[in-house]
Design a protein around this motif. Sequence first.
Motif, PDB file in Angstrom:
ATOM      1  N   VAL A   1       0.929  -1.413   0.151  1.00 42.33           N
ATOM      2  CA  VAL A   1      -0.046  -0.150   0.357  1.00 42.33           C
ATOM      3  C   VAL A   1       0.647   1.483  -0.358  1.00 42.33           C
ATOM      4  CG1 VAL A   1      -1.212   1.426   1.351  1.00 42.33           C
ATOM      5  CG2 VAL A   1      -2.044  -0.924   0.899  1.00 42.33           C
ATOM      6  N   GLY A   2       2.026   0.661   0.754  1.00 44.80           N
ATOM      7  CA  GLY A   2       2.912   2.335   0.385  1.00 44.80           C
ATOM      8  C   GLY A   2       3.613   2.625  -0.817  1.00 44.80           C
ATOM      9  N   GLY A   3       4.286   1.818  -1.350  1.00 45.67           N
ATOM     10  CA  GLY A   3       4.625   1.877  -2.566  1.00 45.67           C
ATOM     11  C   GLY A   3       3.199   2.089  -3.479  1.00 45.67           C
ATOM     12  N   VAL A   4       1.901   2.569  -3.851  1.00 47.87           N
ATOM     13  CA  VAL A   4       1.188   2.773  -4.422  1.00 47.87           C
ATOM     14  C   VAL A   4       1.828   4.357  -4.594  1.00 47.87           C
ATOM     15  CG1 VAL A   4      -0.795   3.188  -5.168  1.00 47.87           C
ATOM     16  CG2 VAL A   4      -0.083   1.546  -4.502  1.00 47.87           C
ATOM     17  N   PRO A   5       1.391   4.974  -3.421  1.00 39.59           N
ATOM     18  CA  PRO A   5       1.543   6.810  -3.272  1.00 39.59           C
ATOM     19  C   PRO A   5       3.181   7.164  -3.624  1.00 39.59           C
ATOM     20  CG  PRO A   5       0.867   6.560  -0.780  1.00 39.59           C
ATOM     21  CD  PRO A   5       0.926   5.029  -2.265  1.00 39.59           C
ATOM     22  N   PHE A   6       3.459   6.085  -3.121  1.00 41.48           N
ATOM     23  CA  PHE A   6       5.187   6.890  -3.084  1.00 41.48           C
ATOM     24  C   PHE A   6       6.014   6.752  -4.466  1.00 41.48           C
ATOM     25  CE2 PHE A   6       9.779   5.622  -2.941  1.00 41.48           C
ATOM     26  CZ  PHE A   6       9.766   6.814  -2.629  1.00 41.48           C
ATOM     27  N   HIS A   7       6.006   5.612  -5.499  1.00 43.36           N
ATOM     28  CA  HIS A   7       6.424   5.569  -6.592  1.00 43.36           C
ATOM     29  C   HIS A   7       6.372   6.654  -7.537  1.00 43.36           C
ATOM     30  CE1 HIS A   7       8.985   1.942  -4.990  1.00 43.36           C
ATOM     31  NE2 HIS A   7       7.867   1.282  -5.026  1.00 43.36           N
ATOM     32  N   PRO A   8       5.089   6.561  -7.730  1.00 41.98           N
ATOM     33  CA  PRO A   8       5.116   8.138  -9.423  1.00 41.98           C
ATOM     34  C   PRO A   8       5.742   9.096  -9.018  1.00 41.98           C
ATOM     35  CG  PRO A   8       2.659   6.537  -8.745  1.00 41.98           C
ATOM     36  CD  PRO A   8       3.474   5.905  -7.413  1.00 41.98           C
ATOM     37  N   PRO A   9       5.361  10.114  -7.893  1.00 35.89           N
ATOM     38  CA  PRO A   9       5.731  10.629  -7.166  1.00 35.89           C
ATOM     39  C   PRO A   9       7.233  10.889  -7.369  1.00 35.89           C
ATOM     40  CG  PRO A   9       4.195  10.563  -5.881  1.00 35.89           C
ATOM     41  CD  PRO A   9       4.513   9.546  -6.794  1.00 35.89           C
ATOM     42  N   SER A  10       7.948   9.937  -7.105  1.00 37.85           N
ATOM     43  CA  SER A  10       9.277   9.829  -6.783  1.00 37.85           C
ATOM     44  C   SER A  10       9.839   9.948  -8.456  1.00 37.85           C
ATOM     45  CB  SER A  10       9.848   8.294  -6.187  1.00 37.85           C
ATOM     46  OG  SER A  10      10.786   7.916  -5.932  1.00 37.85           O
ATOM     47  N   ASN A  11       9.105   8.567  -9.463  1.00 39.07           N
ATOM     48  CA  ASN A  11       9.874   8.763 -10.473  1.00 39.07           C
ATOM     49  C   ASN A  11       9.320   9.758 -10.615  1.00 39.07           C
ATOM     50  OD1 ASN A  11      10.096   5.456  -9.938  1.00 39.07           O
ATOM     51  ND2 ASN A  11       8.185   5.144 -10.793  1.00 39.07           N
ATOM     52  N   SER A  12       8.533  10.300 -11.097  1.00 39.21           N
ATOM     53  CA  SER A  12       8.226  11.484 -11.508  1.00 39.21           C
ATOM     54  C   SER A  12       9.507  12.902 -11.321  1.00 39.21           C
ATOM     55  CB  SER A  12       6.789  12.781 -11.542  1.00 39.21           C
ATOM     56  OG  SER A  12       6.764  13.819 -12.106  1.00 39.21           O
ATOM     57  N   ALA A  13       9.958  13.043 -10.366  1.00 35.33           N
ATOM     58  CA  ALA A  13      10.160  14.014  -9.214  1.00 35.33           C
ATOM     59  C   ALA A  13      12.175  13.665 -10.011  1.00 35.33           C
ATOM     60  CB  ALA A  13      10.833  13.946  -8.123  1.00 35.33           C
ATOM     61  N   THR A  14      12.590  11.510 -10.145  1.00 30.60           N
ATOM     62  CA  THR A  14      13.431  11.606 -11.034  1.00 30.60           C
ATOM     63  C   THR A  14      13.840  11.804 -12.111  1.00 30.60           C
ATOM     64  OG1 THR A  14      13.620   9.906  -8.861  1.00 30.60           O
ATOM     65  CG2 THR A  14      15.096   9.424 -10.813  1.00 30.60           C
ATOM     66  N   LEU A  15      12.882  11.736 -13.454  1.00 29.17           N
ATOM     67  CA  LEU A  15      12.695  11.689 -14.239  1.00 29.17           C
ATOM     68  C   LEU A  15      12.917  13.398 -14.979  1.00 29.17           C
ATOM     69  CD1 LEU A  15      10.673   9.687 -15.969  1.00 29.17           C
ATOM     70  CD2 LEU A  15      13.034   9.539 -16.167  1.00 29.17           C
ATOM     71  N   ASN A  16      12.770  13.728 -14.048  1.00 29.87           N
ATOM     72  CA  ASN A  16      12.339  15.686 -14.119  1.00 29.87           C
ATOM     73  C   ASN A  16      13.569  16.973 -13.827  1.00 29.87           C
ATOM     74  OD1 ASN A  16       9.772  16.045 -15.197  1.00 29.87           O
ATOM     75  ND2 ASN A  16       8.608  16.412 -12.395  1.00 29.87           N
ATOM     76  N   THR A  17      15.071  15.316 -13.520  1.00 27.71           N
ATOM     77  CA  THR A  17      15.633  15.840 -13.097  1.00 27.71           C
ATOM     78  C   THR A  17      17.183  15.360 -14.868  1.00 27.71           C
ATOM     79  OG1 THR A  17      16.726  14.360 -12.306  1.00 27.71           O
ATOM     80  CG2 THR A  17      16.276  15.999 -10.770  1.00 27.71           C
ATOM     81  N   ILE A  18      16.471  14.673 -15.356  1.00 32.56           N
ATOM     82  CA  ILE A  18      16.804  14.275 -16.477  1.00 32.56           C
ATOM     83  C   ILE A  18      17.183  15.555 -17.947  1.00 32.56           C
ATOM     84  CG2 ILE A  18      17.371  12.626 -18.401  1.00 32.56           C
ATOM     85  CD1 ILE A  18      17.744  11.975 -15.487  1.00 32.56           C
ATOM     86  N   PRO A  19      18.542  15.743 -17.873  1.00 34.98           N
ATOM     87  CA  PRO A  19      17.699  16.300 -19.303  1.00 34.98           C
ATOM     88  C   PRO A  19      17.085  15.910 -20.586  1.00 34.98           C
ATOM     89  CG  PRO A  19      20.437  16.271 -18.843  1.00 34.98           C
ATOM     90  CD  PRO A  19      19.211  15.670 -18.243  1.00 34.98           C
TER      91      PRO A  19
ATOM     92  N   ALA B   1      16.895   6.822 -19.845  1.00 37.20           N
ATOM     93  CA  ALA B   1      16.190   7.175 -18.422  1.00 37.20           C
ATOM     94  C   ALA B   1      15.258   6.550 -18.259  1.00 37.20           C
ATOM     95  CB  ALA B   1      16.439   8.908 -17.799  1.00 37.20           C
ATOM     96  N   ASN B   2      14.230   6.647 -19.331  1.00 42.95           N
ATOM     97  CA  ASN B   2      13.397   6.340 -18.793  1.00 42.95           C
ATOM     98  C   ASN B   2      12.802   4.919 -19.131  1.00 42.95           C
ATOM     99  OD1 ASN B   2      10.248   5.978 -18.013  1.00 42.95           O
ATOM    100  ND2 ASN B   2       9.457   6.304 -20.183  1.00 42.95           N
ATOM    101  N   GLY B   3      13.612   4.155 -20.256  1.00 43.16           N
ATOM    102  CA  GLY B   3      13.839   3.041 -20.561  1.00 43.16           C
ATOM    103  C   GLY B   3      15.035   1.897 -19.449  1.00 43.16           C
ATOM    104  N   PHE B   4      15.896   2.712 -18.838  1.00 43.33           N
ATOM    105  CA  PHE B   4      16.266   2.240 -17.691  1.00 43.33           C
ATOM    106  C   PHE B   4      15.812   2.272 -16.311  1.00 43.33           C
ATOM    107  CE2 PHE B   4      19.205   3.169 -13.810  1.00 43.33           C
ATOM    108  CZ  PHE B   4      20.233   1.383 -13.837  1.00 43.33           C
ATOM    109  N   LEU B   5      15.079   3.031 -15.970  1.00 43.24           N
ATOM    110  CA  LEU B   5      13.896   2.918 -14.942  1.00 43.24           C
ATOM    111  C   LEU B   5      12.921   1.734 -14.846  1.00 43.24           C
ATOM    112  CD1 LEU B   5      12.677   4.349 -12.046  1.00 43.24           C
ATOM    113  CD2 LEU B   5      11.266   5.562 -13.852  1.00 43.24           C
TER     114      LEU B   5
END
Length: 112
Positions: free
Chosen positions: A42-60, A67-71
Amino acid sequence: MGARTLSTAGMLSISTGLVGLSWLGPDASTTAIVWPLVLLGVGGVPFHPPSNSATLNTIPPEHLRVANGFLSMARARADSSWTPFWGGNSCGLSTGGNHGTARRGGVCDARG
Protein backbone atom coordinates in the motif's frame (compact mmCIF):
# COMPACT_ATOMS: atom_id res chain seq x y z
CA MET A 1 -2.79 16.59 -2.32
CA GLY A 2 0.77 17.34 -3.38
CA ALA A 3 3.49 14.98 -4.50
CA ARG A 4 5.50 15.51 -1.32
CA THR A 5 2.53 14.60 0.86
CA LEU A 6 1.88 11.44 -1.17
CA SER A 7 5.55 10.45 -1.10
CA THR A 8 5.78 11.05 2.63
CA ALA A 9 2.63 9.05 3.35
CA GLY A 10 3.87 6.21 1.16
CA MET A 11 7.29 6.17 2.77
CA LEU A 12 5.74 6.15 6.26
CA SER A 13 3.62 3.15 5.29
CA ILE A 14 6.63 1.36 3.80
CA SER A 15 8.73 2.14 6.90
CA THR A 16 5.99 0.90 9.20
CA GLY A 17 5.76 -2.34 7.22
CA LEU A 18 9.52 -2.86 7.41
CA VAL A 19 9.54 -2.24 11.16
CA GLY A 20 6.65 -4.69 11.52
CA LEU A 21 8.60 -7.33 9.60
CA SER A 22 11.69 -6.74 11.72
CA TRP A 23 9.73 -7.49 14.90
CA LEU A 24 8.58 -10.91 13.70
CA GLY A 25 10.12 -14.02 15.16
CA PRO A 26 10.54 -17.47 13.66
CA ASP A 27 7.21 -18.60 15.10
CA ALA A 28 5.18 -15.77 13.50
CA SER A 29 1.83 -16.73 12.09
CA THR A 30 0.84 -16.13 8.48
CA THR A 31 -1.48 -13.33 9.59
CA ALA A 32 1.35 -11.63 11.47
CA ILE A 33 3.48 -11.77 8.32
CA VAL A 34 0.78 -10.54 5.94
CA TRP A 35 -0.07 -7.20 7.58
CA PRO A 36 3.43 -5.71 7.24
CA LEU A 37 3.54 -6.92 3.63
CA VAL A 38 0.21 -5.19 2.97
CA LEU A 39 1.64 -1.97 4.41
CA LEU A 40 4.65 -2.31 2.11
CA GLY A 41 2.42 -2.75 -0.94
CA VAL A 42 0.00 0.00 0.00
CA GLY A 43 2.89 2.38 0.71
CA GLY A 44 4.41 1.81 -2.71
CA VAL A 45 1.29 3.04 -4.49
CA PRO A 46 1.53 6.70 -3.42
CA PHE A 47 5.34 6.70 -3.20
CA HIS A 48 6.60 5.42 -6.55
CA PRO A 49 4.83 7.67 -9.11
CA PRO A 50 5.92 11.00 -7.56
CA SER A 51 9.39 9.58 -6.94
CA ASN A 52 9.72 8.45 -10.57
CA SER A 53 8.39 11.79 -11.79
CA ALA A 54 10.83 13.75 -9.64
CA THR A 55 13.70 11.58 -10.85
CA LEU A 56 12.80 11.98 -14.52
CA ASN A 57 12.32 15.75 -14.11
CA THR A 58 16.03 16.07 -13.26
CA ILE A 59 17.11 14.44 -16.54
CA PRO A 60 17.90 16.65 -19.55
CA PRO A 61 15.23 16.27 -22.29
CA GLU A 62 17.65 14.67 -24.77
CA HIS A 63 18.33 11.82 -22.30
CA LEU A 64 14.74 11.15 -21.19
CA ARG A 65 14.24 8.11 -23.43
CA VAL A 66 17.33 6.40 -22.04
CA ALA A 67 16.47 7.31 -18.44
CA ASN A 68 12.89 6.09 -18.82
CA GLY A 69 14.13 2.85 -20.38
CA PHE A 70 16.58 2.36 -17.53
CA LEU A 71 13.82 2.99 -14.97
CA SER A 72 11.55 0.45 -16.70
CA MET A 73 14.37 -2.09 -16.89
CA ALA A 74 15.16 -1.65 -13.19
CA ARG A 75 11.47 -2.11 -12.31
CA ALA A 76 11.22 -5.27 -14.42
CA ARG A 77 14.43 -6.62 -12.89
CA ALA A 78 13.15 -6.03 -9.38
CA ASP A 79 9.83 -7.72 -10.21
CA SER A 80 11.50 -10.75 -11.80
CA SER A 81 13.96 -11.23 -8.96
CA TRP A 82 11.07 -11.72 -6.50
CA THR A 83 9.38 -14.43 -8.61
CA PRO A 84 11.48 -17.38 -7.33
CA PHE A 85 11.13 -16.14 -3.75
CA TRP A 86 7.33 -15.92 -3.86
CA GLY A 87 7.03 -19.17 -5.79
CA GLY A 88 9.10 -21.05 -3.24
CA ASN A 89 7.26 -19.55 -0.31
CA SER A 90 3.82 -20.17 -1.77
CA CYS A 91 4.75 -23.83 -2.25
CA GLY A 92 5.90 -24.01 1.36
CA LEU A 93 2.68 -22.42 2.60
CA SER A 94 0.42 -24.54 0.39
CA THR A 95 2.03 -27.82 1.50
CA GLY A 96 2.26 -26.98 5.18
CA GLY A 97 5.97 -26.17 4.94
CA ASN A 98 6.92 -29.48 3.30
CA HIS A 99 8.55 -28.16 0.14
CA GLY A 100 8.18 -30.48 -2.82
CA THR A 101 5.77 -32.89 -1.17
CA ALA A 102 2.56 -31.75 -2.85
CA ARG A 103 0.52 -34.36 -4.67
CA ARG A 104 2.24 -35.76 -7.74
CA GLY A 105 1.86 -33.46 -10.72
CA GLY A 106 0.99 -30.46 -8.54
CA VAL A 107 2.49 -27.03 -8.99
CA CYS A 108 4.91 -27.55 -6.08
CA ASP A 109 5.80 -31.15 -6.87
CA ALA A 110 9.62 -31.40 -6.82
CA ARG A 111 9.53 -34.64 -8.86
CA GLY A 112 7.82 -32.93 -11.85
